[in-house]
Design an enzyme around this catalytic site. Structure first.
Site, short mmCIF file in Angstrom:
data_model
loop_
_atom_site.label_atom_id
_atom_site.label_comp_id
_atom_site.label_asym_id
_atom_site.label_seq_id
_atom_site.Cartn_x
_atom_site.Cartn_y
_atom_site.Cartn_z
CE1 TYR A 1 -4.49 -9.34 1.34
CE2 TYR A 1 -3.66 -10.77 -0.40
CZ TYR A 1 -3.45 -9.78 0.54
OH TYR A 1 -2.20 -9.23 0.68
NE ARG B 1 5.53 -7.31 -2.13
CZ ARG B 1 5.31 -8.07 -3.22
NH1 ARG B 1 5.54 -7.57 -4.43
NH2 ARG B 1 4.88 -9.31 -3.08
NE ARG C 1 1.53 -6.61 -1.97
CZ ARG C 1 1.69 -7.20 -3.15
NH1 ARG C 1 1.51 -6.51 -4.26
NH2 ARG C 1 2.05 -8.48 -3.24
CG HIS D 1 0.68 -13.19 -3.87
ND1 HIS D 1 -0.62 -13.01 -3.45
CD2 HIS D 1 1.41 -12.25 -3.21
CE1 HIS D 1 -0.67 -12.03 -2.57
NE2 HIS D 1 0.55 -11.55 -2.42
CG HIS E 1 2.12 -4.43 2.91
ND1 HIS E 1 2.94 -4.36 1.81
CD2 HIS E 1 1.70 -5.72 2.99
CE1 HIS E 1 3.02 -5.56 1.25
NE2 HIS E 1 2.26 -6.40 1.95
CE LYS F 1 8.25 -10.98 0.18
NZ LYS F 1 7.17 -10.95 1.18
#
Length: 323
Positions: A305, A139, A273, A296, A270, A164
């Site tokens: 995706y 990120r 990414r 994630h 972003h 994150k």
């Protein structure tokens, strides 16, 4: 008497956020929403209000200001934090309110040829930073926050700390970025020598690490990889040090490169990414590997995706093209 005076409410919010080691970005966001909540209710003190007032404010945001679902959730999180962590008041019973609509949007993904064209119009250090977003899945804030000790050139590995969800992870370091990365590292070494000679001993550290490593500013390993060419004042400590370059400079560089490359897609930092994850799946890597590299928590987040793979109607060949 003055010494025992209780801090103002917004100062209490800041103190609690820093005590819990939340990011500066979260601090600014929460203070913003608490201030707006108070002003919306004609400067009444939150202790005089409860769930109904919170619901009416959230309804206003959704119905009058037409904010996004993520913005409304951010406001709700700030107010829950205010009542639970600062005022020690339970407002779990919030009346029903209008939820902002959350549109289902697929991520914007670039083709590899589009990525290649964009790189033609990027200069260092932005070329290296975009390379890490597309080549490592970082990120923008993770890229900006890289420290010297997070980069292992020998092992071709990057450690992302406090990503994150406050999680650490490791990801690959692409060969493509090595020349630009070495340039940045050389600059950091020069900046650090200049700062030490000028008596500058400060580098921003999260609260817990600041206490654990009080002399971090003297050590090269804690300096930012993409350091600003200017020193600045830390808004939390008031000390002068060298922070990382501003995120806006990266965004501007990307916008200029996209325009020059004549790409019509809406490309933000972003998007690189998103493209990293999509192209890995296109190249046959399994979704669990991609999930781990992206950081994630849930594989369902990574699954989005799969909906942009091969493009053009889920990869189905049109019968028209078979004629």
């Amino acid at each position: 008497m003055e010494a025992n005076k209780r801090p103002k409410l917004l100062d209490q919010v800041k103190q609690k956020i820093r005590f819990l080691h939340y990011s500066l970005h979260t601090e600014k966001s929460y203070v913003h929403w608490v201030r707006r909540f108070i002003l919306f209710h004609n400067k009444r003190h939150p202790k005089e209000m409860a769930g109904e007032e919170v619901a009416s404010f959230l309804n206003y945001l959704a119905n009058k200001e037409d904010v996004s679902a993520s913005t409304q959730n951010q406001a709700l999180a700030a107010l829950v934090f205010l009542y639970k962590q600062v005022l020690d008041v339970d407002i779990s019973e919030i009346p029903e309110f209008s939820y902002a609509r959350k549109p289902k949007r697929l991520p914007v993904v670039l083709t590899q040829s589009e990525v290649k064209r964009i790189f033609e119009f990027l200069n260092e250090p932005h070329r290296c930073m975009v390379g890490l977003m597309y080549g490592s899945g970082l990120r923008l804030n993770e890229c900006l926050g890289l420290r010297m000790l997070d980069v292992d050139i020998e092992r071709r590995e990057i450690t992302v700390r406090r990503g994150k969800g406050n999680k650490d992870r490791r990801t690959l370091l692409p060969e493509f970025v090595l020349p630009g990365l070495k340039l940045s590292i050389d600059k950091v070494v020069q900046f650090h020598q200049i700062d030490q000679a000028d008596g500058i001993r400060h580098v921003h550290m999260p609260d817990a690490l600041a206490k654990k490593y009080p002399n971090a500013g003297k050590q090269l390993k804690w300096q930012y990889v993409f350091a600003s060419h200017k020193t600045s004042v830390d808004p939390i400590t008031g000390n002068t040090g060298r922070h990382h370059i501003h995120s806006k400079s990266v965004s501007r560089a990307i916008s200029n490169a996209v325009r020059k490359a004549n790409i019509m897609k809406h490309v933000t930092a972003h998007v690189f990414r998103h493209s990293f994850a999509t192209h890995l799946l296109e190249n046959g890597y399994d979704i669990r590997t991609v999930q781990e590299l992206m950081g994630h928590s849930n594989v369902n987040t990574t699954m989005i995706y799969t909906h942009v793979l091969n493009k053009g109607g889920h990869g189905i060949r049109s019968p028209l093209d078979s004629l």
